[in-house]
Design a protein around this motif. Structure first.
Motif, PDB file in Angstrom:
ATOM      1  N   ALA A  66     -22.026-120.516  99.446  1.00 21.24           N
ATOM      2  CA  ALA A  66     -22.314-119.298  98.677  1.00 21.24           C
ATOM      3  C   ALA A  66     -21.394-119.189  97.467  1.00 21.24           C
ATOM      4  N   ARG A  67     -20.120-119.525  97.639  1.00 20.51           N
ATOM      5  CA  ARG A  67     -19.174-119.479  96.528  1.00 20.51           C
ATOM      6  C   ARG A  67     -19.571-120.487  95.444  1.00 20.51           C
ATOM      7  N   LEU A  68     -19.993-121.682  95.843  1.00 20.56           N
ATOM      8  CA  LEU A  68     -20.430-122.709  94.895  1.00 20.56           C
ATOM      9  C   LEU A  68     -21.660-122.231  94.116  1.00 20.56           C
ATOM     10  N   ARG A  69     -22.627-121.663  94.818  1.00 17.25           N
ATOM     11  CA  ARG A  69     -23.834-121.178  94.140  1.00 17.25           C
ATOM     12  C   ARG A  69     -23.508-120.025  93.192  1.00 17.25           C
ATOM     13  N   TRP A  70     -22.562-119.171  93.574  1.00 20.58           N
ATOM     14  CA  TRP A  70     -22.169-118.061  92.703  1.00 20.58           C
ATOM     15  C   TRP A  70     -21.549-118.586  91.411  1.00 20.58           C
ATOM     16  N   GLU A  71     -20.667-119.576  91.525  1.00 21.92           N
ATOM     17  CA  GLU A  71     -20.045-120.173  90.338  1.00 21.92           C
ATOM     18  C   GLU A  71     -21.095-120.835  89.453  1.00 21.92           C
ATOM     19  N   LYS A  74     -22.954-118.072  87.607  1.00 24.28           N
ATOM     20  CA  LYS A  74     -22.143-117.483  86.529  1.00 24.28           C
ATOM     21  C   LYS A  74     -22.100-118.394  85.318  1.00 24.28           C
ATOM     22  N   SER A  75     -21.901-119.696  85.536  1.00 26.50           N
ATOM     23  CA  SER A  75     -21.828-120.607  84.399  1.00 26.50           C
ATOM     24  C   SER A  75     -23.194-120.745  83.724  1.00 26.50           C
ATOM     25  N   ALA A  76     -24.270-120.719  84.476  1.00 22.89           N
ATOM     26  CA  ALA A  76     -25.603-120.792  83.875  1.00 22.89           C
ATOM     27  C   ALA A  76     -25.878-119.534  83.049  1.00 22.89           C
ATOM     28  N   ALA A  77     -25.468-118.379  83.537  1.00 21.91           N
ATOM     29  CA  ALA A  77     -25.668-117.137  82.787  1.00 21.91           C
ATOM     30  C   ALA A  77     -24.849-117.139  81.506  1.00 21.91           C
ATOM     31  N   ALA A  79     -23.854-119.798  79.826  1.00 16.53           N
ATOM     32  CA  ALA A  79     -24.444-120.770  78.903  1.00 16.53           C
ATOM     33  C   ALA A  79     -25.701-120.205  78.253  1.00 16.53           C
ATOM     34  N   GLY A  80     -26.509-119.523  79.042  1.00 12.91           N
ATOM     35  CA  GLY A  80     -27.726-118.925  78.491  1.00 12.91           C
ATOM     36  C   GLY A  80     -27.406-117.841  77.473  1.00 12.91           C
ATOM     37  N   ALA A  81     -26.412-117.016  77.752  1.00 11.36           N
ATOM     38  CA  ALA A  81     -26.033-115.956  76.816  1.00 11.36           C
ATOM     39  C   ALA A  81     -25.469-116.546  75.525  1.00 11.36           C
ATOM     40  N   ALA A  82     -24.657-117.603  75.651  1.00  7.64           N
ATOM     41  CA  ALA A  82     -24.100-118.233  74.452  1.00  7.64           C
ATOM     42  C   ALA A  82     -25.206-118.847  73.606  1.00  7.64           C
ATOM     43  N   THR A  83     -26.150-119.488  74.229  1.00  9.87           N
ATOM     44  CA  THR A  83     -27.261-120.082  73.497  1.00  9.87           C
ATOM     45  C   THR A  83     -28.086-119.010  72.811  1.00  9.87           C
ATOM     46  N   TRP A  84     -28.297-117.908  73.478  1.00  8.68           N
ATOM     47  CA  TRP A  84     -29.064-116.793  72.903  1.00  8.68           C
ATOM     48  C   TRP A  84     -28.355-116.225  71.668  1.00  8.68           C
TER      49      TRP A  84
END
Length: 103
Positions: A66-71, A74-77, A79-84
Motif C-alpha cells: 500500500a505504501r509503494l502504491r501510494w508513492e 503521488k509521483s504520477a499526480a 508528473a501530470g500536474a507539472a506536464t499540465w
C-alpha cells in the motif's frame, strides 16, 4: 363475567390463539438464533485464520504494498500536474474584452 369476555372477543372478530404453540415457536426461534450465532462465530474464525495465513505467505506485506502504491500515485499526480502547467496551451491567456456598456 368470563362469558361476557368470550362473547366480546368473538364479536370483535379477533382470532382465538392458544399460548402453548406460541411459546414453543418462540423457544425454537431462540434456539435457532443461538445455533446461527455459533455458526457465524465458527465460520468467521475460520475465514480470519485463513486470511492471516495467506498474508504470511505473501512476498510483500500488504502495508508495504500500500505504501509503494501510494508513492507511485503521488509521483504520477505530480508528473501530470507539472506536464499540465508546462504545456504550451497552458501559457495562453484569454484576454477579456472591455465591456461596451462601460463606454
Amino acid at each position: 363475567m368470563a362469558n361476557k369476555d368470550e362473547t366480546a372477543r368473538a364479536a370483535a372478530g379477533w382470532p382465538e390463539v392458544r399460548s402453548g404453540p406460541l411459546m414453543t415457536g418462540g423457544i425454537l426461534i431462540g434456539i435457532g438464533a443461538l445455533v446461527a450465532l455459533a455458526g457465524v462465530a465458527v465460520a468467521g474464525t475460520h475465514v480470519a485464520m485463513a486470511a492471516r495465513e495467506w498474508m504470511k505467505e505473501l512476498e510483500t506485506p500488504p502495508d508495504q504494498l500500500a505504501r509503494l502504491r501510494w508513492e507511485q500515485a503521488k509521483s504520477a499526480a505530480a508528473a501530470g500536474a507539472a506536464t499540465w502547467r508546462e504545456h504550451p496551451n497552458a501559457r495562453v491567456r484569454l484576454a477579456r474584452r472591455a465591456s461596451s456598456a462601460a463606454g
